[in-house]
Design a protein around this motif. Structure first.
Motif, PDB file in Angstrom:
ATOM      1  N   ILE A 151      15.912 114.593 100.928  1.00 24.47           N
ATOM      2  CA  ILE A 151      16.742 113.433 100.606  1.00 24.47           C
ATOM      3  C   ILE A 151      15.983 112.239 101.164  1.00 24.47           C
ATOM      4  CG2 ILE A 151      18.939 112.252 101.096  1.00 24.47           C
ATOM      5  CD1 ILE A 151      19.318 114.558  99.147  1.00 24.47           C
ATOM      6  N   THR A 152      15.425 111.423 100.275  1.00 23.40           N
ATOM      7  CA  THR A 152      14.526 110.356 100.748  1.00 23.40           C
ATOM      8  C   THR A 152      15.293 109.279 101.519  1.00 23.40           C
ATOM      9  OG1 THR A 152      14.650 109.249  98.601  1.00 23.40           O
ATOM     10  CG2 THR A 152      12.802 110.776  98.959  1.00 23.40           C
ATOM     11  N   PHE A 153      16.588 109.156 101.237  1.00 26.88           N
ATOM     12  CA  PHE A 153      17.469 108.394 102.131  1.00 26.88           C
ATOM     13  C   PHE A 153      18.888 108.907 101.944  1.00 26.88           C
ATOM     14  CE2 PHE A 153      20.294 104.959 103.483  1.00 26.88           C
ATOM     15  CZ  PHE A 153      19.859 104.847 104.794  1.00 26.88           C
ATOM     16  N   ASP A 154      19.545 109.171 103.067  1.00 29.71           N
ATOM     17  CA  ASP A 154      20.913 109.703 103.020  1.00 29.71           C
ATOM     18  C   ASP A 154      21.889 108.697 103.617  1.00 29.71           C
ATOM     19  OD1 ASP A 154      23.209 111.180 102.917  1.00 29.71           O
ATOM     20  OD2 ASP A 154      22.646 112.584 104.519  1.00 29.71           O
ATOM     21  N   SER A 155      22.532 107.921 102.729  1.00 29.15           N
ATOM     22  CA  SER A 155      23.553 106.964 103.195  1.00 29.15           C
ATOM     23  C   SER A 155      24.897 107.667 103.353  1.00 29.15           C
ATOM     24  CB  SER A 155      23.713 105.848 102.161  1.00 29.15           C
ATOM     25  OG  SER A 155      24.320 106.377 100.979  1.00 29.15           O
ATOM     26  N   GLY A 156      24.983 108.896 102.851  1.00 26.93           N
ATOM     27  CA  GLY A 156      26.263 109.596 102.804  1.00 26.93           C
ATOM     28  C   GLY A 156      26.886 109.512 101.412  1.00 26.93           C
ATOM     29  N   GLY A 157      26.458 108.516 100.621  1.00 27.25           N
ATOM     30  CA  GLY A 157      27.069 108.319  99.303  1.00 27.25           C
ATOM     31  C   GLY A 157      28.426 107.656  99.444  1.00 27.25           C
ATOM     32  N   ILE A 158      29.366 107.985  98.556  1.00 26.29           N
ATOM     33  CA  ILE A 158      30.706 107.378  98.618  1.00 26.29           C
ATOM     34  C   ILE A 158      31.375 107.713  99.960  1.00 26.29           C
ATOM     35  CG2 ILE A 158      33.032 107.407  97.588  1.00 26.29           C
ATOM     36  CD1 ILE A 158      30.989 105.867  95.882  1.00 26.29           C
ATOM     37  N   SER A 159      31.139 108.907 100.474  1.00 22.10           N
ATOM     38  CA  SER A 159      31.617 109.248 101.836  1.00 22.10           C
ATOM     39  C   SER A 159      30.610 108.657 102.818  1.00 22.10           C
ATOM     40  CB  SER A 159      31.684 110.766 102.020  1.00 22.10           C
ATOM     41  OG  SER A 159      32.245 111.412 100.905  1.00 22.10           O
ATOM     42  N   ILE A 160      30.525 107.334 102.809  1.00 23.80           N
ATOM     43  CA  ILE A 160      29.402 106.657 103.490  1.00 23.80           C
ATOM     44  C   ILE A 160      29.396 106.880 105.006  1.00 23.80           C
ATOM     45  CG2 ILE A 160      30.562 104.427 103.862  1.00 23.80           C
ATOM     46  CD1 ILE A 160      27.855 103.198 102.657  1.00 23.80           C
ATOM     47  N   LYS A 161      28.196 106.930 105.544  1.00 20.26           N
ATOM     48  CA  LYS A 161      28.006 107.160 106.976  1.00 20.26           C
ATOM     49  C   LYS A 161      28.290 105.881 107.760  1.00 20.26           C
ATOM     50  CE  LYS A 161      24.248 110.596 106.763  1.00 20.26           C
ATOM     51  NZ  LYS A 161      24.944 111.662 107.481  1.00 20.26           N
ATOM     52  N   PRO A 162      28.612 105.998 109.047  1.00 22.99           N
ATOM     53  CA  PRO A 162      28.680 104.795 109.894  1.00 22.99           C
ATOM     54  C   PRO A 162      27.282 104.176 109.993  1.00 22.99           C
ATOM     55  CG  PRO A 162      29.399 106.788 111.090  1.00 22.99           C
ATOM     56  CD  PRO A 162      28.874 107.226 109.775  1.00 22.99           C
ATOM     57  N   SER A 163      27.221 102.857 110.246  1.00 26.11           N
ATOM     58  CA  SER A 163      25.901 102.205 110.210  1.00 26.11           C
ATOM     59  C   SER A 163      25.027 102.531 111.422  1.00 26.11           C
ATOM     60  CB  SER A 163      26.062 100.701 110.060  1.00 26.11           C
ATOM     61  OG  SER A 163      26.897 100.212 111.084  1.00 26.11           O
ATOM     62  N   ASN A 164      25.639 102.949 112.533  1.00 29.95           N
ATOM     63  CA  ASN A 164      24.839 103.253 113.722  1.00 29.95           C
ATOM     64  C   ASN A 164      23.829 104.356 113.434  1.00 29.95           C
ATOM     65  OD1 ASN A 164      24.026 103.222 116.438  1.00 29.95           O
ATOM     66  ND2 ASN A 164      25.463 104.877 116.935  1.00 29.95           N
ATOM     67  N   LYS A 165      22.550 104.037 113.580  1.00 33.65           N
ATOM     68  CA  LYS A 165      21.444 104.984 113.370  1.00 33.65           C
ATOM     69  C   LYS A 165      21.306 105.439 111.919  1.00 33.65           C
ATOM     70  CE  LYS A 165      20.694 106.844 117.936  1.00 33.65           C
ATOM     71  NZ  LYS A 165      20.512 108.039 118.715  1.00 33.65           N
ATOM     72  N   MET A 166      21.956 104.741 111.006  1.00 36.40           N
ATOM     73  CA  MET A 166      21.822 105.178 109.614  1.00 36.40           C
ATOM     74  C   MET A 166      20.369 105.083 109.157  1.00 36.40           C
ATOM     75  SD  MET A 166      23.348 104.079 105.997  1.00 36.40           S
ATOM     76  CE  MET A 166      25.099 103.868 106.121  1.00 36.40           C
ATOM     77  N   THR A 195      30.723 113.659  99.956  1.00 39.10           N
ATOM     78  CA  THR A 195      29.420 113.425  99.296  1.00 39.10           C
ATOM     79  C   THR A 195      28.285 113.366 100.323  1.00 39.10           C
ATOM     80  OG1 THR A 195      29.620 111.004  99.356  1.00 39.10           O
ATOM     81  CG2 THR A 195      30.504 112.132  97.412  1.00 39.10           C
ATOM     82  N   ASP A 196      28.650 113.330 101.609  1.00 36.02           N
ATOM     83  CA  ASP A 196      27.618 113.328 102.654  1.00 36.02           C
ATOM     84  C   ASP A 196      27.105 114.741 102.944  1.00 36.02           C
ATOM     85  OD1 ASP A 196      25.900 112.287 104.509  1.00 36.02           O
ATOM     86  OD2 ASP A 196      27.427 111.934 106.050  1.00 36.02           O
ATOM     87  N   ALA A 197      27.787 115.748 102.426  1.00 35.20           N
ATOM     88  CA  ALA A 197      27.257 117.116 102.555  1.00 35.20           C
ATOM     89  C   ALA A 197      26.444 117.398 101.294  1.00 35.20           C
ATOM     90  CB  ALA A 197      28.398 118.110 102.733  1.00 35.20           C
ATOM     91  N   GLU A 198      25.385 116.558 101.110  1.00 35.16           N
ATOM     92  CA  GLU A 198      24.609 116.580  99.866  1.00 35.16           C
ATOM     93  C   GLU A 198      23.425 117.536  99.912  1.00 35.16           C
ATOM     94  OE1 GLU A 198      24.031 114.541 102.296  1.00 35.16           O
ATOM     95  OE2 GLU A 198      21.880 114.823 102.445  1.00 35.16           O
ATOM     96  N   GLY A 199      22.937 117.800 101.142  1.00 37.47           N
ATOM     97  CA  GLY A 199      21.734 118.633 101.268  1.00 37.47           C
ATOM     98  C   GLY A 199      21.947 119.999 100.642  1.00 37.47           C
TER      99      GLY A 199
END
Ligand code: BES
Ligand code: MN
Ligand code: ZN
Length: 508
Positions: free
Chosen positions: A276-291, A355-359
């Protein structure tokens, strides 16, 4: 990485010709220099012993002291770099890798452009001289890695030696085997460096398409056949797991397959790596800390590329297929939604809870694709779960699978090579947690056992009878406050050395 930072050589015997040079010698934690000090001649020996007696260096592992010796034609060394090795009885292979790294870093600190190292002539807790050279060279190579593609050159840097030359003295009879081992280690470390280079690049530069370009370039002169499935081909194959993850990104997903077949009728090994070249989490977006660290979410794939390059350069007589599913996980109006149900390439219906469990969704299709090669075993690498970082931290990767022999072999080689893995249980009971009420399975099984339920999800996409190991490298793929001298900050290249050691011991 491109310009080599360290240049390692081996010299058999005749250290007299090193007159006037800088020598590196080990010091134990009892404050005594190793035996090789006596080879340096009386004036050097006396000077060093005086400093040791006065405790200028205690000899604990990693400590260094640069000692100038009055220049004089009868004196062998002009300078001696003392390097602490700790207690002789406690020296380990990993300790020698760290020692090689410390030797390199000390040279860099003191602006030493060339050094002759006597370590392999001494005793290191039963580790043979050739292996002392192999391990120290590995540590030096791993620590000399730099990622500076995006840093303007400063004047200060221009003055520093661009490459440090380290020459290891070896016993005459060991020279040719030491040279062979060195050449092998150099290729493995080049593979690690490729994996780190890919891992360290940011998401705006490395996306599924540019990953294909860069990997193809790295492998272009090697006997590795690459084929790439684009969106059209993925659609045709019904690989909706990887397509669903990539559908929110302007850069579409790719399934990359690499074949290296130099093993005649030997069994085929399949290696798979999440990219995953970048994982923002998608619609289930991740918190910005260390994103921002989610640019490293392709390190499983990077390990596969590094491994393919290394085995091809080593010309190992083995058969390997490498598979890297690559996608970018972003939110957009075309992104997949929580609640979506997708039909994977294998035909298994998956309810997307998060959507963050994309791997696991891209790996589902990649493992199914690996199955089509009918390999003797499958090993996959993925920065799969934050839960793995909580469970094991950064000192080993989590491992699951269906075949005790394979898992035991990986655990053993992991111990030897330094890319350690630790087994987690996969009792059937955990499978209950990924049952879905509307589809066959759902992509989240928690809250308990997050790493294991992710492994359970993957297990649904490999045949029960096929030996398979899943390695969760979420905690080991990168290190921002590097705790080891041979792991500079950033991507570690974990997995490359594990796989190389595994095939060397089990497939060659
Ligand atoms: N790439 C992450 C896992 C990860 C998190 C690796 C932190 C390294 C550090 C993965 O895609 C992910 O987001 N997993 C989720 C799964 C959850 C939604 C079930 C996680 O671990 O939080
Ligand atoms: Mn995620
Ligand atoms: Zn991820």
């Amino acid at each position: 990485m491109k310009d080599q930072q360290v240049n390692i050589n081996i010299s058999g015997g005749a250290i007299e010709k090193w007159r006037g040079s800088t020598l590196a010698i080990a010091v134990n934690n009892d404050g005594k220099a190793q035996k090789s000090l006596s080879l340096c001649g009386e004036p050097v020996k006396n000077e060093v012993q005086r400093l040791l007696k006065d405790r200028w260096i205690s000899g604990k592992a990693g400590e260094t002291l640069l000692v100038p010796v009055p220049a004089d034609s009868v004196v062998l060394a002009q300078r001696v770099l003392l390097v602490g090795v700790g207690e002789t009885k406690k020296i380990t292979p990993e300790g020698l890798r760290a020692l090689g790294a410390q030797l390199y870093l000390a040279c860099k600190k003191h602006n030493i452009s060339s050094i002759n190292a006597l370590f392999a002539l001494d005793k290191h807790n039963g580790i043979k001289g050739v292996n002392v050279i192999e391990l120290m060279a590995e540590g030096a190579l791993l620590s000399s890695y730099k990622f500076e593609a995006f840093q303007s050159k400063k004047d200060d840097d221009k003055k520093k030696p661009t490459s440090i030359k380290i020459t290891f003295a070896s016993k005459k009879e060991d020279t040719s085997s030491a040279k062979k081992l060195l050449s092998k280690v150099e290729k493995i470390c080049r593979g690690v460096a490729l994996a780190r280079d890919l891992g360290n690049q940011p998401g705006n530069v490395l996306n599924p398409e540019t990953l294909v370009e860069q990997a193809s370039k790295a492998l272009e002169d090697l006997p590795v056949k690459i084929s790439v499935l684009n969106e059209k081909a993925l659609t045709k194959k019904g690989m909706n797991g990887i397509l669903a993850v990539g559908q929110g990104s302007a850069t579409p997903p790719r399934m990359i397959t690499m074949e290296y077949r130099k093993g005649g009728d030997r069994p085929l090994l399949a290696v798979v790596g999440k990219a995953i070249t970048f994982d923002s989490g998608g619609i289930s977006i991740k918190p910005s800390n260390k994103m921002e660290e989610m640019k490293f979410d392709m390190c499983g794939g990077a390990a596969v590329f590094g491994f393919m390059q290394a085995i091809a350069e080593m010309k190992l007589p083995i058969n390997v297929v490498g598979i890297v599913p690559a996608a970018e996980n972003l939110p957009s109006s075309s992104a997949q939604r929580p609640g979506d149900i997708i039909k994977t390439g294998k035909g298994v219906f998956v309810e997307v809870i998060n959507t963050d469990a994309e791997g696991r969704l891209i790996l589902a299709d990649a493992l199914h694709h690996a199955e089509s090669f009918n390999p003797a075993a499958i090993i996959d690498f993925a920065t799969l779960t934050g839960a793995c970082v909580v469970a094991l931290g950064k000192h080993c990767s989590g491992m699951m699978g269906n075949d005790d022999k394979l898992l035991e072999a990986l655990k053993q080689v992991g111990e030897d090579c330094g890319d350690r893995v630790w087994p987690l249980p996969m009792f059937d009971d955990y499978q209950e947690q990924i049952k879905s009420t509307v589809a066959d399975i759902k992509n989240v099984g928690g809250p308990g056992g997050g790493t294991i339920t992710a492994g359970c999800f993957l297990s649904r996409f490999v045949e029960d009878s096929r030996p398979w190991a899943h390695i969760d490298i979420a905690g080991t793929a990168w290190d921002m406050g590097s705790s080891k001298p041979h792991f500079p900050k950033g991507a570690t290249g974990v997995g490359v050395r594990l796989l190389c050691s595994y095939v060397e011991k089990n497939f060659v």
